[in-house]
Scaffold this motif. Structure first.
Motif, mmCIF file in Angstrom:
data_model
loop_
_atom_site.group_PDB
_atom_site.id
_atom_site.type_symbol
_atom_site.label_atom_id
_atom_site.label_comp_id
_atom_site.label_asym_id
_atom_site.label_seq_id
_atom_site.Cartn_x
_atom_site.Cartn_y
_atom_site.Cartn_z
ATOM 1 N N ASP A 103 0.826 -1.208 0.000
ATOM 2 C CA ASP A 103 0.000 0.000 0.000
ATOM 3 C C ASP A 103 0.861 1.258 0.000
ATOM 4 O O ASP A 103 0.581 2.222 -0.727
ATOM 5 C CB ASP A 103 -0.929 0.021 1.220
ATOM 6 C CG ASP A 103 -1.970 -1.077 1.180
ATOM 7 O OD1 ASP A 103 -2.309 -1.535 0.066
ATOM 8 O OD2 ASP A 103 -2.448 -1.464 2.267
ATOM 9 N N THR A 106 2.501 1.702 -3.387
ATOM 10 C CA THR A 106 1.503 2.151 -4.359
ATOM 11 C C THR A 106 1.218 3.637 -4.185
ATOM 12 O O THR A 106 1.119 4.375 -5.182
ATOM 13 C CB THR A 106 0.201 1.336 -4.200
ATOM 14 O OG1 THR A 106 0.506 -0.049 -4.330
ATOM 15 C CG2 THR A 106 -0.828 1.727 -5.238
ATOM 16 N N ARG A 109 4.172 5.556 -5.627
ATOM 17 C CA ARG A 109 4.124 5.524 -7.096
ATOM 18 C C ARG A 109 3.084 6.489 -7.633
ATOM 19 O O ARG A 109 3.341 7.260 -8.556
ATOM 20 C CB ARG A 109 3.819 4.104 -7.582
ATOM 21 C CG ARG A 109 3.806 3.989 -9.116
ATOM 22 C CD ARG A 109 3.100 2.766 -9.595
ATOM 23 N NE ARG A 109 1.694 2.882 -9.196
ATOM 24 C CZ ARG A 109 0.867 1.850 -9.084
ATOM 25 N NH1 ARG A 109 1.302 0.633 -9.311
ATOM 26 N NH2 ARG A 109 -0.386 2.028 -8.748
ATOM 27 N N ASP A 110 1.901 6.483 -7.006
ATOM 28 C CA ASP A 110 0.835 7.373 -7.458
ATOM 29 C C ASP A 110 1.207 8.831 -7.252
ATOM 30 O O ASP A 110 0.927 9.683 -8.102
ATOM 31 C CB ASP A 110 -0.465 7.049 -6.712
ATOM 32 C CG ASP A 110 -1.029 5.683 -7.082
ATOM 33 O OD1 ASP A 110 -0.598 5.120 -8.124
ATOM 34 O OD2 ASP A 110 -1.878 5.183 -6.326
#
Length: 115
Positions: A103, A106, A109-110
């Motif tokens: 999580d 992620t 990365r976002d």
């Protein structure tokens, strides 16, 4: 044979074996402390031993010994095993609210793709 070896070396079986051995070893401590308490109770009632305490024509010694032994064992198990394990799980085991590494990665990365 490898399946049997894996079964024997599985963590739960080893933990269960250790718990059983510790329980058997601890039972003598509980028995001796129960004997101490029952002797004290007998002195309070003015008897030589609990086995000579008869209430209404009924020998209450075996029941009294069982209740005291169970109570002592329950208290010790709760305070020596349940409370520490619960605190350790709360401290070291991730809760549902704690994000996992995936999580977090992620989210990173976002955030980088938005820039």
């Amino acid at each position: 044979m490898s399946g049997f070896k894996a079964f024997l070396l599985r963590g739960n079986l080893v933990e269960l074996a250790v718990a059983f051995i510790m329980g058997v070893a601890f039972s003598s401590v509980v028995e001796s402390f129960t004997r101490l308490l029952t002797d004290t109770i007998a002195k309070v009632f003015g008897a030589k031993e609990v086995g000579s305490i008869i209430v209404g024509g009924i020998d209450i010694a075996p029941f009294l010994n069982a209740v005291i032994g169970f109570g002592l064992l329950a208290v010790v198990v709760y305070f020596a095993i349940v409370v520490p394990v619960t605190k350790a799980r709360e401290r070291f085991a991730p809760t549902e609210d704690t994000p996992t590494e995936l999580d977090l990665l992620t989210d990173i990365r976002d955030a980088l793709t938005k820039k």
